[in-house]
Design an enzyme around this catalytic site. Structure first.
Site, PDB file in Angstrom:
ATOM      1  N   ALA A   1      31.673  68.692  22.490  1.00 28.79           N
ATOM      2  CA  ALA A   1      31.976  70.298  23.040  1.00 28.79           C
ATOM      3  C   ALA A   1      31.914  71.160  22.845  1.00 28.79           C
ATOM      4  O   ALA A   1      30.975  72.042  23.656  1.00 28.79           O
ATOM      5  CB  ALA A   1      33.679  70.079  23.441  1.00 28.79           C
ATOM      6  N   ASP A   2      31.864  71.750  21.327  1.00 30.20           N
ATOM      7  CA  ASP A   2      31.369  72.118  20.485  1.00 30.20           C
ATOM      8  C   ASP A   2      30.082  72.326  20.795  1.00 30.20           C
ATOM      9  O   ASP A   2      29.049  73.402  20.745  1.00 30.20           O
ATOM     10  CB  ASP A   2      32.080  72.316  19.284  1.00 30.20           C
ATOM     11  CG  ASP A   2      33.528  73.074  18.591  1.00 30.20           C
ATOM     12  OD1 ASP A   2      33.570  73.425  19.292  1.00 30.20           O
ATOM     13  OD2 ASP A   2      33.765  72.863  17.382  1.00 30.20           O
ATOM     14  N   LEU A   3      29.307  70.900  20.117  1.00 29.79           N
ATOM     15  CA  LEU A   3      27.913  71.487  19.894  1.00 29.79           C
ATOM     16  C   LEU A   3      27.271  71.958  21.754  1.00 29.79           C
ATOM     17  O   LEU A   3      26.469  72.521  21.567  1.00 29.79           O
ATOM     18  CB  LEU A   3      27.229  70.331  19.860  1.00 29.79           C
ATOM     19  CG  LEU A   3      27.752  69.114  18.356  1.00 29.79           C
ATOM     20  CD1 LEU A   3      26.990  68.375  17.918  1.00 29.79           C
ATOM     21  CD2 LEU A   3      26.980  70.766  17.390  1.00 29.79           C
TER      22      LEU A   3
END
Length: 394
Positions: A170-172
């Site tokens: 999700a972050d990336l």
């Protein structure tokens, strides 16, 4: 400016980087790696150089995320610091931030305030759950988005319970989508002459990454389940034990299935009535995988990789991380590049451009390393800078 650029592709753009931890720095890394003039703005505190979200400054995580940019310190909570930031924003092309949505309003650096100063500004925000709505003020974290975005429900072996993916998906992806949105907005600005607010969130990015698994529900009403190493629709696809380790095999479509069975010298699998069609192979996947396993155990992974690739069957070894970077094709691609002045290697951009390639041009900056240089470029006099330093604004 004497600072080395990673590329000339985005060299005409100036980016003010207010990001931290991972999703925001991932977005900005896309811009700095393609040569944008990225200025990382941090609070003037010793904490910025020791323990901070995202790990120690000289640790692998920080080094990986913050190459190819310069850094300055600025106290945005001080009215004088806010005025400095406004002068920077007046000349910048892009601002990127991943605070909780209400933080930028409290600081007075929200999009509306910045647009009033510079209508051409592209302002990009990443949050956990969106800039508004019932969850907007919740703190965001990758694993929470993986769970709420459905990924953990389809990751892992059947029946073992939810499993987090081995990377912060999700972050990336939120960072990558944010960078894509920024570049789209910059392209549109060439037509309209105006900037705009680019928004994404960990939750939106994670749901988008469900891709065909989400479509299975939205289109067909089918709720995907954990499938382990099996592909949910292509059979047989998965991990098989060889005589010395494991191998990944992907047989998609009838023709590849035929080539696979012939390559492993298993004609009986082609004539077996339980495996005659894709639907039957899916229905009887456990028995089919067990049968294939008896053949795969007869040779090493290296032998099977050669045999199956020669037969046109997608396959490959399953590497540990150190083995990944020792592979001859990975070395040929040169994706691990040396970081200047550091003697270390980092993963470079996975995209190549023929005329304006990206490179590792500069190590991550020290805290406030280029404060004087940056302020001078933005028109601050030596006397102004000295005053700001004496008042602890920078």
């Amino acid at each position: 400016m004497t600072f080395p650029r990673a590329s000339s592709a985005l060299s005409r753009f100036t980016v003010l980087d207010l990001t931290r931890i991972r999703s925001g720095p991932t977005a900005v890394r896309q811009l700095s790696d393609w040569g944008a003039n990225v200025i990382k703005i941090e609070a003037p505190t010793d904490l910025a150089d020791s323990e901070q979200p995202g790990g120690p400054r000289h640790g692998p995580d920080f080094q990986n995320l913050h190459r190819n940019k310069r850094a300055m310190t600025l106290n945005l909570k001080d009215p004088k610091g806010l005025e400095v930031f406004k002068r920077l924003a007046a000349k910048a092309d892009v601002i990127v931030e991943n605070f909780r949505p209400d933080v930028k309003d409290k600081l007075g650096i929200d999009y509306a305030s910045m647009r009033a100063i510079n209508p051409r500004l592209v302002y990009a925000s990443i949050s956990g759950f969106g800039q508004d709505g019932p969850y907007s003020k919740r703190p965001g974290f990758d694993q929470i988005a993986q769970g709420m975005g459905g990924l953990m429900s389809i990751t892992g072996l059947p029946g073992q319970g939810p499993v987090r993916a081995g990377i912060p998906v999700a972050d990336l992806t939120a960072g990558l989508f944010c960078a894509l949105g920024i570049m789209t907005a910059l392209l549109e600005r060439d037509v309209s002459g105006e900037g705009q607010w680019v928004q994404t969130s960990l939750l939106q990015a994670q749901i988008f990454m469900l891709d065909f698994q989400a479509a299975r529900w939205l289109v067909d009403g089918d709720v995907p389940q954990q499938a382990g190493n099996n592909h949910p629709t292509s059979i047989p696809t998965g991990v098989f034990k060889t005589s010395d380790s494991f191998i990944n095999i992907a047989t998609t479509g009838g023709r590849i299935w035929e080539r696979f069975a012939q390559a492993i010298e298993a004609p009986d699998l082609l004539t077996h009535p339980d495996y005659a069609t894709i639907a039957l192979r899916s229905k009887n996947r456990d028995a089919l995988n067990a049968a294939i396993g008896t053949y795969m155990a007869k040779r090493s992974t290296g032998e099977w990789v050669t045999i199956l690739n020669e037969a046109g069957v997608p396959c490959g070894p399953i590497y540990s991380i150190d083995q990944v970077f020792d592979d001859e094709q990975v070395r040929h691609l040169g994706i691990a590049q040396r970081l200047p002045d550091a003697g270390k290697h980092l993963v470079a951009q996975p995209v190549t451009l023929s005329r304006t390639p990206s490179r590792m041009a500069a190590r991550p900056p020290l805290v406030g390393e280029q404060t004087f240089e940056v302020l001078t470029e933005f028109g601050f006099s030596e006397q102004e800078i000295t005053s700001l330093q004496e008042s602890k604004v920078v």
